[in-house]
Design a protein around this motif. Structure first.
Motif, PDB file in Angstrom:
ATOM      1  N   THR A 160      -0.775  -4.041   0.153  1.00 29.59           N
ATOM      2  CA  THR A 160      -1.013  -4.095   1.599  1.00 29.59           C
ATOM      3  C   THR A 160      -0.390  -2.905   2.321  1.00 29.59           C
ATOM      4  O   THR A 160       0.245  -2.050   1.712  1.00 29.59           O
ATOM      5  CB  THR A 160      -0.380  -5.369   2.178  1.00 29.59           C
ATOM      6  OG1 THR A 160       1.037  -5.255   1.969  1.00 29.59           O
ATOM      7  CG2 THR A 160      -0.898  -6.608   1.459  1.00 29.59           C
ATOM      8  N   MET A 161      -0.569  -2.927   3.616  1.00 33.76           N
ATOM      9  CA  MET A 161       0.046  -1.924   4.490  1.00 33.76           C
ATOM     10  C   MET A 161       1.532  -1.768   4.189  1.00 33.76           C
ATOM     11  O   MET A 161       2.054  -0.650   4.101  1.00 33.76           O
ATOM     12  CB  MET A 161      -0.147  -2.367   5.946  1.00 33.76           C
ATOM     13  CG  MET A 161       0.595  -1.548   6.964  1.00 33.76           C
ATOM     14  SD  MET A 161      -0.014   0.143   7.065  1.00 33.76           S
ATOM     15  CE  MET A 161      -1.586  -0.113   7.925  1.00 33.76           C
TER      16      MET A 161
ATOM     17  N   ASP B   9       3.156  -2.139   1.531  1.00 32.07           N
ATOM     18  CA  ASP B   9       3.344  -1.331   0.329  1.00 32.07           C
ATOM     19  C   ASP B   9       3.152   0.144   0.644  1.00 32.07           C
ATOM     20  O   ASP B   9       3.884   1.006   0.158  1.00 32.07           O
ATOM     21  CB  ASP B   9       2.348  -1.758  -0.757  1.00 32.07           C
ATOM     22  CG  ASP B   9       2.558  -3.215  -1.164  1.00 32.07           C
ATOM     23  OD1 ASP B   9       3.661  -3.527  -1.647  1.00 32.07           O
ATOM     24  OD2 ASP B   9       1.639  -4.027  -0.991  1.00 32.07           O
ATOM     25  N   GLY B  10       2.163   0.413   1.470  1.00 33.14           N
ATOM     26  CA  GLY B  10       1.897   1.802   1.842  1.00 33.14           C
ATOM     27  C   GLY B  10       3.055   2.397   2.615  1.00 33.14           C
ATOM     28  O   GLY B  10       3.480   3.533   2.360  1.00 33.14           O
ATOM     29  N   VAL B  11       3.593   1.648   3.568  1.00 29.58           N
ATOM     30  CA  VAL B  11       4.690   2.143   4.398  1.00 29.58           C
ATOM     31  C   VAL B  11       5.923   2.393   3.530  1.00 29.58           C
ATOM     32  O   VAL B  11       6.572   3.431   3.615  1.00 29.58           O
ATOM     33  CB  VAL B  11       5.017   1.137   5.523  1.00 29.58           C
ATOM     34  CG1 VAL B  11       6.291   1.545   6.257  1.00 29.58           C
ATOM     35  CG2 VAL B  11       3.844   1.035   6.493  1.00 29.58           C
ATOM     36  N   ARG B  12       6.232   1.441   2.676  1.00 28.57           N
ATOM     37  CA  ARG B  12       7.425   1.604   1.829  1.00 28.57           C
ATOM     38  C   ARG B  12       7.275   2.817   0.905  1.00 28.57           C
ATOM     39  O   ARG B  12       8.234   3.537   0.655  1.00 28.57           O
ATOM     40  CB  ARG B  12       7.679   0.339   0.996  1.00 28.57           C
ATOM     41  CG  ARG B  12       8.254  -0.796   1.836  1.00 28.57           C
ATOM     42  CD  ARG B  12       8.705  -1.972   1.003  1.00 28.57           C
ATOM     43  NE  ARG B  12       9.875  -1.693   0.196  1.00 28.57           N
ATOM     44  CZ  ARG B  12      11.111  -1.595   0.656  1.00 28.57           C
ATOM     45  NH1 ARG B  12      11.355  -1.740   1.951  1.00 28.57           N
ATOM     46  NH2 ARG B  12      12.109  -1.354  -0.153  1.00 28.57           N
ATOM     47  N   GLY B  13       6.067   3.043   0.430  1.00 32.99           N
ATOM     48  CA  GLY B  13       5.843   4.188  -0.452  1.00 32.99           C
ATOM     49  C   GLY B  13       6.140   5.501   0.251  1.00 32.99           C
ATOM     50  O   GLY B  13       6.795   6.387  -0.305  1.00 32.99           O
ATOM     51  N   MET B  14       5.673   5.626   1.495  1.00 31.53           N
ATOM     52  CA  MET B  14       5.921   6.863   2.244  1.00 31.53           C
ATOM     53  C   MET B  14       7.413   7.033   2.504  1.00 31.53           C
ATOM     54  O   MET B  14       7.953   8.142   2.437  1.00 31.53           O
ATOM     55  CB  MET B  14       5.145   6.848   3.567  1.00 31.53           C
ATOM     56  CG  MET B  14       3.633   6.944   3.404  1.00 31.53           C
ATOM     57  SD  MET B  14       3.064   8.213   2.232  1.00 31.53           S
ATOM     58  CE  MET B  14       3.746   9.694   3.009  1.00 31.53           C
ATOM     59  N   ASN B  15       8.081   5.946   2.786  1.00 30.31           N
ATOM     60  CA  ASN B  15       9.518   5.991   3.033  1.00 30.31           C
ATOM     61  C   ASN B  15      10.245   6.469   1.770  1.00 30.31           C
ATOM     62  O   ASN B  15      11.122   7.333   1.815  1.00 30.31           O
ATOM     63  CB  ASN B  15       9.988   4.583   3.426  1.00 30.31           C
ATOM     64  CG  ASN B  15      11.374   4.595   4.057  1.00 30.31           C
ATOM     65  OD1 ASN B  15      11.957   5.656   4.273  1.00 30.31           O
ATOM     66  ND2 ASN B  15      11.899   3.424   4.343  1.00 30.31           N
ATOM     67  N   PHE B  16       9.834   5.932   0.636  1.00 31.33           N
ATOM     68  CA  PHE B  16      10.460   6.316  -0.632  1.00 31.33           C
ATOM     69  C   PHE B  16      10.353   7.817  -0.879  1.00 31.33           C
ATOM     70  O   PHE B  16      11.318   8.488  -1.231  1.00 31.33           O
ATOM     71  CB  PHE B  16       9.807   5.534  -1.781  1.00 31.33           C
ATOM     72  CG  PHE B  16      10.163   6.055  -3.136  1.00 31.33           C
ATOM     73  CD1 PHE B  16      11.445   5.876  -3.644  1.00 31.33           C
ATOM     74  CD2 PHE B  16       9.237   6.738  -3.912  1.00 31.33           C
ATOM     75  CE1 PHE B  16      11.782   6.366  -4.912  1.00 31.33           C
ATOM     76  CE2 PHE B  16       9.575   7.224  -5.163  1.00 31.33           C
ATOM     77  CZ  PHE B  16      10.852   7.039  -5.663  1.00 31.33           C
TER      78      PHE B  16
END
Lengths: 378, 378, 378, 378
Positions: free
Chosen positions: A350-351, A353-360
């Motif tokens: 989901t979104m 997951d996308g947000v956390r990926g960019m943060n990582f």
């Protein structure tokens, strides 16, 4: 390429696995469009299935004969060009014959017929037509099997001198030892299953594979089959010794009582210069054995493969073809969400997951740039 | 289920692999129908591609904004329900944002955006809508990954105590050591590729996978990245130490200079009771390690798997999911034959193969019945 | 246990591999002491070899008959207790016979004799003596083979229903296709090698293994052997169908023209409840296949193994038995250094390696304690 | 070669595995003869053990100092030439130091000392002597590790650019979570085990291996260790980032809480041209990865290996080195029989096995010669 090829389907409705397999396969290269068929002999189930899989219902027919009749009324540019036969084995022959006689191309599941006699009749029917006819010995479609065939043709292993094919399954084990069950399984009933169970169902795959990859012909056979119980009429295990053209000896080993085996189909071909080995349960690896050389493992999509092999590979090296299924599963989850059907967290990313990926990504780079120090994510 | 979901696609035209992947995946469960999109920014290629893959051309649009505008004019029951974004990375954000603002569901390729800032904006856009939004971290769709997640959630390995994920590739190796090439590869250009190459492209997969299977959250990171040359601005290798919730330590190892590695993505999770290991290049095997027990290898489709895992499996045990591709290749060969295009012998099994197979079955049974003697086939 | 058993050796001198194998094996459990023998028919080589391997020379004899004669003169508590026969095949029978007749225990390499007739004579010789007699079918000594035998005896796989053993090598391939070479290889000369090459040399291993692990008896055989060329008198490949007690069917597959195969010996036994599979080239893994259960991989040294299996394991789990060889190689390097013989850096780890290791440990702990910062080693 | 080297041993009595390992290894190449030592600090156990393993007792000493004193009284040509130190870690340093000071060659188990300080003192002691000194980092003795070292030295993978070594075990898992147990395990007691548990015990192996195969030097480290509980004083898990000479980055991953792992030690080295991978649990396979080439698997004993590798291989290709153990187990069974100790059927192959084998050979050939018909065996 132009418009898609118009495909009709016989059988494969309900929960049929072979139905899924043919539908997905037909879509893979954007070449076919399913326009109709007879998916089930019971009309309600036939039409219900078509609605369920979201196909137009106007060319779903009540039975096979009606399909032929109605399709022939359509102008040629609308008519089904090819029909896939996924029905029970005994229907393959009459359906294929009539389709060929009426000018349809045919894709037929194996076994092609129930007897050799029928097979020869079908062959002569085909000779009188202009049709394309395919039997789905599916395993010959694997990129590394194609590679194997071309390497052998190319002389890469020298003259073939030894053939060994295995097809071991264990599925009939819980049936065969139960008197009741073995009496009531259609595969073990000669009326329904034909002359052979194990040789007929899986031995043929091994036979076809051997002739496919080596381009030799099997000339004679000596078989020892196993029926296990005297009241059982169909073989569930068998070894077949082979003498092939060019004086090559070999064997086919088949079993449905190899307890715990799933679909353990392998083919090993040894030549005067080298050997080639392939296993269906790990279909992306082709092993090349050569004296005095390290074992080599060939995989799909690499430049060292033949054109025919590469044409059958859609993805770069390192991606097992199952990636389609993985992505398919994500689409399936999205479909549930869109339809407001219940689904579990974890069926698609989901979104969040996308947000956390960019943060990582940003925090990892920051940690490095600041001299390898800890940076908080949460 | 009813009618198929109407799917639009942005990007993925020409020879795009990601395009093939999404088209095939969308067809897998008979759930989606591609109704249109913008496959290429150049109109001729856009429309040419759609003709090539045999889709109707009436809802192929000249550009993204036109797509939005025209689709909104359609009645809701005809309008695209979901749009897949397969365009270059920098377009993900503006397209996804506008789609969400106009009420479309979205399937977006990863990375979702090019910065964390954009990601947070997109998240708040989604919160104001009712849309479904998925990012395609594809690997989470594998049946054995789903099984891994559920086993951990279920306590099968006890409290997680150690995490180790690897994503090693070697593809950038021939580029990085060539001054010219590394200056002209878009992935190594911060203007086009964003803040990170290796961490951004594959490190995120590992990060998402860890959070997916463990349901822990990474709290802080310490990274050591490798740029190899001082004139190179993007990481091509990096190790990231992790501290997660519940005091769990772990690490992510990523590389694009691991020469010869194809797509070597693996995830190992160790708990107080047992460990679980999975490798993307062999996605059907999930390894369970428990003290004092034999190593266990779980495979898809078996009764011991969770419901979520089984839902993602279409075939019985022993059939690698790649069988779809193998059958797809046979259909591809048949398509060539039907279209009278040139093809090689060996692209699909023919009548001859079918006839020989029937002959083999009957001769093998005959050999057995006559007391294991040789019978001629040819 | 007390004093070591006094062992004599016949043959195995010079570069003989079988000689090394028996010497190392005899030392493994601190049970045997080599006290003498006849290592080579030529006296200079015989005595030279004994000096080279650092054994006392006083009980090295000029020939076999002298050995018997002289040893019998010694008091029983000094006399050789057991003699290992490692000579060419045709000498096995006369030597074993005379040894047994004179009260010696015997360890005999395989094939035990050159004919079945001789074998039966030897058997009746043994029956008249009190001696211990062993034939070295070496593979039955593996811990996981012993485990396999005990699991089958224990009913873990249910009644055996299918047997398949393979022994494939490729070593004769470069010989068989060369007319000169095949005429001059002793293994292919019936005068020297006996009645069979492939079946005699490796088929017997498979046969013995099947009877060892299943404790069934092979009752009858049907064989198809391959001599490849009409001027070649010995089989180099062959398949043997088996009918065993309890109506179990099976087969043995052997080849020495399976090009590129090294020593590919495997045995698969399927029962009504489960299957067991083992491969000699990976001897520490025993595979257990059971319907509806994950594949299980058993390894040596674990508590779940039988006593017999555990007794044959000297090391904890995870250490392949080859660790002895690795340590042996280090001792070999040290021996060279002590003897002032030339050796390469890298043949054994030195003081420098030890110092660096201690430095590494302390610096790693220091880095952690100072908050995960870089610490110099050099 | 002449007489065997006179070897003394300190420690390794009773059931010590390390004792077995050194005794077997020392016998492997017929180079060493154990002449005495101190196997146990308690005299009764010391002398009892020596009797049990059948060694002469005249040079078994009451303690280490007595050993030195008495051995020095012997003429040089009788004196121990080398002494192996297998005692608890804290004794390594004082014993090694005194041995070197008195002119003995030394083979010392790892860790060489308990501190870096001691290590440096020992190093300077060695420099003042002429002795040979070896630390048993055993894994560097494997033929394929030697091959790896030589291939890298030879430039076969180009300039090294990425290093990743793993050493994962799970044995401390059942201890660490039990407050009582973790307080009473000597490995977790800094007084007995030194500064580090996991890094000290297994991290050093990985460190030594990296420097061995690459011949690079680790220049600095950054570590994140895990003690799991605040009352636990020793690391049981840790990741160490490495910066090596030539600007090569890498990492060492170690754990003793990787539940279910046995001895999972692996080392992966990637260069500009290719990569090399090796795993201790499958030590006969060395994987070579090269862009655009099939994966190659190198194995011991083949002509393509280096001289150093081949020197460490005693058997032909296809025989895992564990064959020594298998044969050793057969000798063990024979020893029991000769000593009239109880043993099970199945501990060694008997005359009956030999007779049946000969029968099988003759019947198989007869079946073939008579035209592939069934022949009775029993």
């Amino acid at each position: 390429m132009g418009a898609k090829i118009r495909l009709g389907i016989l059988g494969g409705g309900g929960d049929s696995l072979i139905g899924v397999l043919h539908r997905v396969a037909s879509s893979m290269y954007d070449q076919f469009q399913i326009v109709g068929g007879v998916f089930n002999p019971i009309w309600e189930e036939n039409i219900g299935f078509v609605e369920k899989i979201g196909l137009p219902t106007n060319r779903v027919y009540i039975d096979f004969d009606t399909l032929i009749e109605e399709e022939l009324k359509l102008p040629e540019e609308e008519r089904m060009q090819v029909v896939s036969i996924l029905t029970p084995n005994f229907l393959h022959f009459p359906m294929a014959k009539k389709l060929l006689e009426n000018g349809f191309n045919v894709i037929c599941e194996k076994p092609m017929t129930t007897t050799f006699e029928e097979a020869k009749i079908l062959e002569s029917t085909l000779q009188k037509s202009n049709a394309v006819f395919a039997v789905t010995y599916t395993y010959t479609g694997y990129p590394m099997i194609r590679q194997m065939r071309e390497m052998i043709a190319n002389g890469d292993i020298g003259k073939v001198q030894k053939i060994d094919a295995q097809y071991y399954q264990g599925w009939i084990n819980p049936i065969i030892h139960d008197k009741e069950k073995r009496a009531n399984t259609w595969r073990l009933d000669p009326e329904k299953g034909g002359i052979s169970c194990c040789i007929g169902d899986i031995g043929t795959h091994a036979f076809d594979m051997i002739e496919y990859v080596t381009q030799l012909r099997v000339e004679k056979v000596l078989a020892d089959l196993n029926y296990v119980y005297s009241d059982n009429k169909m073989d569930v295990d068998g070894t077949v010794l082979l003498h092939c053209t060019n004086n090559v000896k070999g064997l086919i080993r088949t079993s449905q009582i190899a307890t715990g085996e799933e679909n353990s189909f392998s083919v090993n071909i040894y030549g005067e210069k080298a050997g080639l080995k392939w296993q269906q349960e790990n279909p992306n690896h082709l092993y090349l054995l050569e004296d005095g050389q390290p074992l080599r493992v060939l995989k799909p999509g690499h430049v060292y493969n033949s054109e025919l092999s590469l044409e059958g590979t859609k993805l770069p090296p390192g991606h097992p073809e199952g990636i389609f299924d993985s992505m398919g599963n994500i689409y399936k989850g999205v479909a549930k969400a869109i339809r407001n059907e219940p689904y579990n967290h974890g069926e698609f990313p989901t979104m969040t997951d996308g947000v956390r990926g960019m943060n990582f990504i940003e925090r990892a780079v920051e940690s490095h740039q600041k001299g390898n120090v800890w940076i908080n994510i949460d």
